[in-house]
Design an enzyme around this catalytic site. Structure first.
Site, short mmCIF file in Angstrom:
data_model
loop_
_atom_site.label_atom_id
_atom_site.label_comp_id
_atom_site.label_asym_id
_atom_site.label_seq_id
_atom_site.Cartn_x
_atom_site.Cartn_y
_atom_site.Cartn_z
N PHE A 487 34.12 20.54 -37.58
CA PHE A 487 35.22 20.23 -38.48
C PHE A 487 34.76 19.96 -39.90
O PHE A 487 35.56 19.89 -40.81
CB PHE A 487 36.00 19.03 -37.97
CG PHE A 487 36.74 19.34 -36.70
CD1 PHE A 487 37.94 20.03 -36.75
CD2 PHE A 487 36.22 18.98 -35.47
CE1 PHE A 487 38.62 20.34 -35.59
CE2 PHE A 487 36.89 19.29 -34.31
CZ PHE A 487 38.10 19.97 -34.37
N ASP A 618 37.14 19.11 -27.08
CA ASP A 618 35.74 19.37 -27.38
C ASP A 618 34.88 18.18 -26.95
O ASP A 618 34.17 17.59 -27.76
CB ASP A 618 35.56 19.67 -28.87
CG ASP A 618 34.21 20.34 -29.17
OD1 ASP A 618 33.52 20.75 -28.21
OD2 ASP A 618 33.85 20.44 -30.35
#
Ligand SMILES: *[C@@H]1O[C@H](CO)[C@@H](O)[C@H](O)[C@H]1NC(C)=O
Ligand SMILES: *[C@@H]1O[C@H](CO)[C@@H](O)[C@H](O)[C@H]1NC(C)=O
Ligand SMILES: *[C@@H]1O[C@H](CO)[C@@H](O)[C@H](O)[C@H]1NC(C)=O
Ligand SMILES: *[C@@H]1O[C@H](CO)[C@@H](O)[C@H](O)[C@H]1NC(C)=O
Ligand SMILES: *[C@@H]1O[C@H](CO)[C@@H](O)[C@H](O)[C@H]1NC(C)=O
Ligand SMILES: *[C@@H]1O[C@H](CO)[C@@H](O)[C@H](O)[C@H]1NC(C)=O
Ligand SMILES: *[C@@H]1O[C@H](CO)[C@@H](O)[C@H](O)[C@H]1NC(C)=O
Ligand SMILES: *[C@@H]1O[C@H](CO)[C@@H](O)[C@H](O)[C@H]1NC(C)=O
Ligand SMILES: *[C@@H]1O[C@H](CO)[C@@H](O)[C@H](O)[C@H]1NC(C)=O
Ligand SMILES: *[C@@H]1O[C@H](CO)[C@@H](O)[C@H](O)[C@H]1NC(C)=O
Ligand SMILES: *[C@@H]1O[C@H](CO)[C@@H](O)[C@H](O)[C@H]1NC(C)=O
Ligand SMILES: *[C@@H]1O[C@H](CO)[C@@H](O)[C@H](O)[C@H]1NC(C)=O
Length: 791
Positions: A487, A618
Site C-alpha cells: 500500500f 492479506d
C-alpha cells in the site's frame, strides 16, 4: 496362510451380506418368471454388476420389504431408488394379462409403480441397465426418482426428489422446499444431468464439477434428511461415501431444521447446530427439531419485549414489512395487534420494521444478521435475554464493545452513530464483498442521510487530521524508511507530543478528501488490543497519509524466518544446529501460542464484531507486528477498500500474497471471510514450523506439486510424528508433556483453516475458540488443493 485368509474373507463376506446375496441372480425378468415375490429370493443385476434390484427386507423388520435398486459394488448404505411405503410379505411384482408391470401389496391390490407400465406382454423384459436405470418397455425408473439421482439420469422435465424422512423436497430441479411450499434455497439454474466424470450440467449453459472430478468413481446426488442436496462419491480406499459437492452448508438456514419458535444456533462449521428456545419459552413435548418451543407464560394484556441480537425469524407469509422511521412507531404497530409475536427492526434509517404475526418460524442466530428481533413476552416473564452479540460470546479483549443496543435516548447521538455506521457497512458487505469501490459512492449517500437525520458529528476520539507540514517535520522529511508494503512506504517519526508513530504514505488511493476522511474514520474506529491503532491521517495536495502507532519489535517474519535455516525431512540429519541470531531472539512456544491466539481474536473481531464487514485479504507474517511483550498487532486492515477503482478491477482477483492466498482467489469463486481463515491457517503452520510455506528445502520435497499443508498433515496424522514439523531451533525446549497439547491444537486448527473448500473451514470466531481449547477439535481432513491431484 493365504488360503486361511481367503476363507476368512469369504466367511466375512458371507455373513455381512443381507439375505438377498443367497438369492438367485438374473439379468432379466419376464412373463416366464412372473410373479416375483419377496420369497422368490430373486435379484436382478445390471450387466456390469454395479447395480441390483429386488425386494429387500427392512433392517427394522424382516417381514416388511422395499422394492429397491441399490449399488451392489459399494459396501456402504447404497439404496438409490425405492418404493414407498414398505410392502408386506405377500407383495408381488408381476406382468399382468394386458402386459403391464404390476407391483402390489397383495395379488389384487392397486399398482404401486408410478407411471404407465404397459408394454407388449410376451416380448418385454424388465432389465437393469449399467447406469442403474430399471426399465420395462417405455417405462423406466429414472423418470421417477425417489431421493437420489444417478449419473446419466436426466433431471430435465421437472423431477422432484423427496428426502427419506419426507420433510424436504427438491422441486423443478432448482428449488429446495420444506413442508411442500416453504422454499429455503433456489439453485437458480436448473440441474440437467450429472455425467460419469462428475460434471453437472445446468440450464442457461452453466455447469459445475465435483471435487474429485474425473476419477472413475460411483457417484450419486441425494437429497438428505437434513435438507441439503449433496453429491457423494464412493471412495474405495476408505470404503465409504464422501461428500464431493453440496448445495448449502448453513443448516440453520434450512427451513424446518428447528421447530416453531425455536432458534437455530450454529457455530459456523458446516455440520453442527443447536436448536434452542428463546427466553420466555421452553421446549415443547417431543423433539425440539419437530415440535419446537412453547411459551412459559401465555401472553396477557400486559406484554413487553426482549431484544435478541442477530436473530432472524424467516418463516411465514405473515411477515409484513411496514416501513417505520423510528423504533417506537414499529413497536406500537406490534403492540396494537393481539397476534403480533414480535418484530424485527434495523437502525439504518430506511425503516426496516417487520412484524411477526401469528407464528414464529425458522429462526436462526447469525452474526451476519443485521437486525435485532424484539420478542413479545408476557409482562410477568422473568427470563433475561441471552442473545447478546458476539462480544460476550467471544470474550475478546476489546475496548469498544459493539452490540445492537436498545434505541438510544435522544441525547445519545454517539452510540447511535456507531450503530448506524456499523449496520450500514454490514449491509454493504452483504450486498457484494467483491465490489468494494461501489461502496465509497454509497457512503456519501449514507453520510448525507445521516446529515439529514442530524447525525453528522462522528463520535469523539476519531482520528486526528494532520497537516502535511506536521508530518514532514515529524518524520524529518521522510528520512527514516522502515518498511515498504503493497500500500506504500512506511516511515518512522515522532509527533510533537513525543508519541512515536509509523507514517504510511499510500499509493493509488481513490476518491476525494471527504471520502478518504470517511474511510479513515471507519478504520480508526476499529479498536482491538491486537490491531495496530490508527491515530490520524493527512489528506492534502493529493497526499494520502495514515499515521499509526509505532510498534517497536517489527514484524513476525523477522523472527520466524531467520536466514540459513533448513527444515530437513530427513530423520537422521539431527545435525542442523540452531542458528544463533544476534539480533532477534527466537520465539518460544508460549509466545508463539499467544501470537496465534491474539491474531485469531483480532481477525474474528474484524469479521464478526462490527457485524462482519471487514475482510483483511492479506494476512501474512509481514502484517503481524509485535508490540511490547510480543503482543501481536495486525496492520493494514481495511486498506483493501481504499484502492482506486481501476486498480481494483485489474488486481481485484489478485489481492493478497502468494502462498497465503486461499484457493478461491484463483478459482474466481466469491471471496468470503473464509479466505482470511485460510491465510491465517498458513501463518499458524509457519508459527509451528518456523519456515515459510513455500521455502522448505530438502531432498524429498522439491517436486512441483509439493504442498506444505498436505505434507504437514501426513507427518502429523499419518506418520504420527508431530516433532517432524516443529521448529528445530526450539526443539530443545520442547517438552512433549507440557507442550504437546498446545502444539497439537495449533496444528489441528491450522488443518481445519486450510481446507480447500471455504465452507469446510471454521469461522474465525470458532478458530479462536479452537485455539483457546474451549471447544473440541475433531480430526481434520487432509488439506488438498484443487490443482494438485491427491495421491
Ligand atoms: C428363500 O430363502 C429363504 C431363506 O434363505 C428360504 O427359507 C426360502 O425357502 C427360499 N425361498 C425360495 C422360493 O427359494
Ligand atoms: C424402505 O422404505 C422405508 C419407508 O419408505 C424407508 O424408511 C427405508 O429407508 C427404506 N429402506 C431401504 C433399505 O431402502
Ligand atoms: C402392505 O401391507 C403391510 C402389512 O402386511 C403394511 O404394513 C404396509 O403398510 C402395506 N403397504 C402398502 C403400500 O400398502
Ligand atoms: C400406456 O402406454 C401404452 C403404450 O406403451 C399406450 O398404448 C397406452 O395408451 C398408455 N396408457 C395410458 C393410460 O396412457
Ligand atoms: C403370448 O404367449 C401366449 C402363451 O405363451 C400365447 O397364447 C399368446 O398368443 C402370445 N401372445 C402374443 C401377442 O404373441
Ligand atoms: C446413458 O443414457 C443413455 C440415454 O438414456 C443410454 O443410451 C446409455 O446407455 C446410458 N449409459 C450407460 C452407461 O448406461
Ligand atoms: C413441476 O412439478 C410441480 C410439482 O410436481 C408442478 O407443480 C409444476 O406444475 C410442474 N411444472 C412443469 C413445468 O411441469
Ligand atoms: C416449476 O416450474 C414451472 C414452470 O417452469 C412453474 O409453473 C411451477 O410453479 C414451478 N413449480 C414450483 C414448485 O416451483
Ligand atoms: C406444514 O404446513 C401446514 C400448513 O401449511 C401446517 O399446518 C403444518 O404445521 C406444517 N408442518 C410443519 C412441520 O411445519
Ligand atoms: C439461552 O438460554 C436457553 C435456556 O436457558 C439456552 O438453551 C440457550 O442455549 C441460551 N442461548 C444462548 C445463545 O446462550
Ligand atoms: C396470516 O394471518 C391471517 C390473519 O392475521 C390468518 O388468517 C392466516 O391464517 C395467516 N396465515 C398464515 C399462513 O399463518
Ligand atoms: C431474514 O431472513 C430472510 C429470509 O432468509 C431474508 O430475506 C431477510 O433479509 C433476513 N433479514 C435480515 C435482517 O437479515
Amino acid at each position: 496362510m493365504s488360503t486361511f485368509f481367503l476363507f476368512l474373507l469369504l466367511f466375512i463376506f458371507t455373513i455381512s451380506n443381507p439375505p438377498p446375496s443367497f438369492a438367485e441372480q438374473t439379468l432379466s425378468f419376464s412373463v416366464s418368471n412372473s410373479p416375483w415375490t419377496p420369497q422368490s429370493n430373486l435379484t436382478l443385476l445390471s450387466p456390469n454388476s454395479h447395480f441390483a434390484a429386488g425386494f429387500r427386507p427392512l433392517p427394522s423388520s424382516p417381514n416388511l420389504f422395499n422394492f429397491s435398486i441399490w449399488f451392489r459394488s459399494t459396501s456402504a448404505p447404497n439404496v438409490v431408488w425405492s418404493t414407498n411405503p414398505p410392502l408386506g410379505p405377500s407383495a408381488t411384482l408381476s406382468i399382468t394379462s394386458t402386459g403391464a408391470l404390476h407391483l402390489s401389496n397383495s395379488s389384487s391390490g392397486q399398482n404401486l409403480l408410478p407411471g404407465n407400465t404397459s408394454a407388449a406382454r410376451n416380448t418385454t423384459q424388465l432389465k437393469l441397465r449399467n447406469d442403474g436405470n430399471l426399465f420395462y418397455g417405455a417405462w423406466d425408473s429414472f423418470a421417477f426418482p425417489t431421493d437420489t439421482v444417478l449419473p446419466n439420469q436426466s433431471m430435465e422435465g421437472n423431477i422432484t426428489l423427496v428426502s427419506k424422512n419426507g420433510k424436504f423436497r427438491f422441486t423443478n430441479s432448482t428449488k429446495l422446499v420444506f413442508n411442500l411450499t416453504e422454499q429455503y434455497q433456489d439453485l437458480t439454474d436448473a440441474f440437467k444431468n450429472l455425467d460419469f466424470d462428475g460434471k453437472m450440467t445446468q440450464a442457461n449453459g452453466k455447469s459445475f464439477i465435483v471435487s474429485d472430478f474425473g476419477l472413475n468413481r460411483s457417484r450419486r446426488l441425494t437429497l438428505d434428511n437434513d435438507g441439503n442436496l449433496r453429491i457423494y462419491s464412493f471412495d474405495p480406499s476408505i470404503a465409504d461415501w464422501t461428500v464431493v459437492w453440496q448445495s448449502g452448508y448453513e443448516l440453520c438456514q434450512v427451513h424446518g431444521t428447528c421447530g416453531p419458535n425455536a432458534i437455530c444456533v450454529s457455530d459456523g462449521t458446516s455440520s453442527s447446530y443447536d436448536c434452542v428456545c428463546p427466553p420466555g419459552f421452553q421446549p415443547a413435548p417431543g423433539a425440539i427439531e419437530d415440535q419446537g418451543c412453547q411459551r412459559k407464560i401465555p401472553l396477557s394484556k400486559n406484554t413487553k419485549f426482549l431484544k435478541l441480537d442477530y436473530v432472524n425469524f424467516t418463516g411465514g407469509s405473515n411477515q409484513t414489512n411496514w416501513p417505520a422511521t423510528n423504533f417506537s412507531i414499529c413497536e406500537s404497530r406490534c403492540l396494537r395487534r393481539a397476534n403480533c409475536e414480535g418484530f424485527m427492526f434495523k437502525y439504518d434509517g430506511k425503516g426496516y420494521c417487520v412484524l411477526q404475526l401469528d407464528r414464529l418460524l425458522y429462526g436462526y442466530w447469525s452474526p451476519g444478521t443485521e437486525t435485532a428481533m424484539f420478542l413479545r413476552v408476557d409482562g410477568a416473564e422473568k427470563d433475561q435475554t441471552n442473545f447478546t452479540g458476539m462480544t460476550e460470546l467471544l470474550e475478546t479483549t476489546c475496548p469498544v464493545q459493539i452490540s445492537l443496543p436498545l434505541p438510544p435516548q435522544e441525547s445519545n447521538a454517539t452510540t447511535r452513530n456507531i450503530i448506524i455506521i456499523c449496520t450500514l457497512f454490514a449491509a454493504e458487505l452483504i450486498s457484494g464483498v467483491l465490489f468494494f469501490w461501489a461502496f465509497i459512492k454509497k457512503y456519501i449517500k449514507y453520510r448525507d442521510m445521516a446529515r439529514t437525520l442530524g447525525l453528522e458529528f462522528l463520535p469523539a476520539g476519531g482520528p486526528k487530521r494532520f497537516s502535511y507540514a506536521e508530518l514532514k517535520a515529524a518524520t524529518k522529511d521522510f528520512s527514516n524508511l522502515i518498511g515498504k508494503g503493497g500500500f506504500g512506504d512506511v516511515y518512522k517519526g515522532e509527533l510533537t507530543d513525543q508519541r512515536v508513530v509509523a507514517v504510511k504514505c499510500l499509493k493509488h488511493v481513490a476518491g476525494g478528501d471527504a471520502e478518504f476522511w470517511a474511510e479513515v474514520t471507519i478504520i480508526a474506529r476499529m479498536h482491538h488490543l491486537n490491531l495496530v491503532r490508527l491515530w490520524g491521517f493527512c489528506a492534502e495536495k493529493g497526499q494520502r497519509i495514515l499515521v499509526y502507532e509505532y510498534v517497536p519489535n517489527g514484524s513476525l517474519d523477522k523472527y520466524l524466518f531467520q536466514p540459513g535455516r533448513v527444515l530437513s525431512t530427513d530423520q537422521d540429519s539431527e545435525n542442523v544446529a540452531p542458528v544463533a541470531d544476534a539480533e532477534k531472539p527466537i520465539l518460544d512456544w508460549g509466545i508463539r501460542y499467544r501470537i496465534a491466539l491474539g491474531v485469531a481474536r483480532s481477525i474474528a473481531y474484524l469479521h464478526e464484531e462490527c457485524l462482519e464487514w471487514v475482510l483483511h485479504c492479506d494476512i501474512k507474517p509481514e502484517n503481524i507486528l509485535l508490540g511490547d511483550d510480543f503482543c501481536p498487532k495486525i496492520s493494514d486492515f481495511g486498506l483493501a477498500k481504499l484502492k482506486k477503482k481501476e486498480d481494483m478491477v485489474s488486481i481485484s482477483r489478485m489481492q493478497g500474497t502468494r502462498g497465503y492466498m486461499a484457493p478461491e482467489w484463483v478459482k474466481m469463486d466469491p471471496i468470503t471471510p473464509k479466505a482470511d481463515v485460510y491465510s491465517f491457517g498458513m501463518v499458524l503452520l509457519e508459527l509451528v514450523s518456523g519456515v515459510r510455506n513455500n521455502e522448505i528445502q530438502g531432498s524429498m520435497i522439491e517436486s512441483e506439486d509439493w504442498y506444505f499443508p498436505r505434507w504437514a498433515f501426513d507427518k502429523v496424522f499419518k506418520e504420527m510424528n508431530v516433532e517432524d514439523i516443529l521448529d528445530r531451533r526450539i526443539m530443545h525446549c520442547y517438552d512433549s508433556r507440557a507442550h504437546f497439547d498446545t502444539v497439537n491444537r495449533m496444528v489441528k486448527t491450522a488443518m481445519w483453516c486450510l481446507q480447500d473448500r471455504p465452507e469446510m473451514r471454521p469461522s474465525m470466531g470458532k478458530v479462536a475458540k479452537m485455539l483457546e481449547g474451549t471447544v473440541d477439535i475433531t480430526e481434520p481432513k487432509k488439506p488438498t488443493i484443487f490443482f494438485l491431484t491427491d495421491d
